[in-house]
Design an enzyme around this catalytic site. Sequence first.
Site, mmCIF file in Angstrom:
data_model
loop_
_atom_site.group_PDB
_atom_site.id
_atom_site.type_symbol
_atom_site.label_atom_id
_atom_site.label_comp_id
_atom_site.label_asym_id
_atom_site.label_seq_id
_atom_site.Cartn_x
_atom_site.Cartn_y
_atom_site.Cartn_z
ATOM 1 N N HIS A 243 36.364 84.943 34.080
ATOM 2 C CA HIS A 243 36.348 84.625 35.502
ATOM 3 C C HIS A 243 35.054 83.901 35.828
ATOM 4 C CE1 HIS A 243 36.359 85.172 39.891
ATOM 5 N NE2 HIS A 243 37.664 85.295 39.773
ATOM 6 N N GLU A 298 44.672 87.777 37.117
ATOM 7 C CA GLU A 298 45.906 87.065 36.794
ATOM 8 C C GLU A 298 46.750 87.795 35.752
ATOM 9 O OE1 GLU A 298 43.989 83.565 35.585
ATOM 10 O OE2 GLU A 298 43.733 82.765 37.613
#
Length: 356
Positions: A243, A298
Site C-alpha cells: 500500500h 483489496e
Amino acid sequence: MSDGLEDVVAAHTVMSDVDGAAGRLIIRGRSLDDLAGRATFEEVTRLLWDGFFDHLPADLAGPLAAARAEVFAEVSAMDTGILALSPIEAMRALTARLSDGDDLATALRLLAAPAVFTAAVVRGQAGEAPIAPDTSLGHAADILRMLGKAPNQAESEALDTYLVTVSDHGLNASTFAARVVASTRAGLGSAVLAGISALKGPLHGGAPGPIIDMLDGIGGAENARPWIEAALARGDRLMGFGHRVYRVRDPRADALKGAIRRMGTRAGRLEFAEAVERAVLEILKAHKPDRSLDTNVEFYTALLLEALAFPPSAFTCVFAMGRTAGWIAHAREQLAGGRLIRPQSVYVGPTPRAAA
C-alpha cells in the site's frame, strides 16, 4: 519534491486520519475498529457529513431510501449503448444525468446513484430487468435485493461493513480529484464524477477484480508457492499486497476478513485465501526484504464481494458505493473553507533559443 506528492500537505481535514506506520484508520474521531461491524453505513455517512449540511436529519436511512427511489427513474435511460460499457463506465454515465447542485437532496441522490445504477447495469448486462428499490430496507440490504438476491442478515451486515470500511481514507487519488473539482464550485455531481473517474484506474479502485483471477489461477493451496514464484519471476505485480501509505497490515483487511467469517458460508474459500495470503507474505519477505509489503484492503474485498455474488467487473462500482460518502464530505469541506486548488509546477522542458 517527488512526482507522487508524498509529504505534501494539500488539505487540513476533519474527515479521516490514516496512520500508515501504526496501521490505524480514524474516521471523524472514531477508529475503524469501533465502526466496522458496529455502525451502519447510514450512520457513518451522517458522521462524515455532520456540520457540512444544514438541517441534516438525525437518521439518514429514510432520506437515503427515498433518494434510491428517485434515482431509479433514471434507469430508463439505460440503453444498449450504456450496457455495452464496462459497469463502472455505465454507472458513471447514468450518474452524469443527475443534477449538479450542492444541497443535501443532491448529495443523497448522488450517494444512492452507485447502488441503484450498478445493480441495474449488472442485471441488464445479464439480460435481466432492473429491480426497483424497496424503501423499507437499509441501504446495504436493498443493494443486494436490487441485485436479485434474497439477502440474509449476515450478508447484509457484511456489505454494510464493507461500505463503512471504504467510506473514507485520507487524501487518496479519487478524494483529491473530488476536492479539486469541488474547489472550482462546479457542484457535487461534478466532484463525484471526478472521484468515480479516478477510482476507475487499476492503481486505485480497479484492483480487486484481478485478485479473483489470481485465486482462480492458483486453484488450490498446494499450488500457491509455485504460482506466486512464477508470477514474481515474470515481474507480475501481486494484487492485494502493499500500500502507498501503510507500512504494516492495512486495518481494513482484518475488518473485511471478519465480515466474511461471520457470513459462515465461505469457510473453504476463506481458508484457501488465507493460505495464499500466508504464502505471498512469506515469499515477498524473502524476495523483497527491504520493502514493507503486507495485505491491503483489496485482497479481502475481492473475497467478500465474490461471496455476495457481485461480478468482478463490478467490484470497483461497489467501492464507489461506499467512497461516495467520503467524496461528498470532502467536497463540502472544501467548499466551506478552501480556495481554488492551484498548485505550482516546475518547467523542465527546452528553452527557446535566443535570436541570432
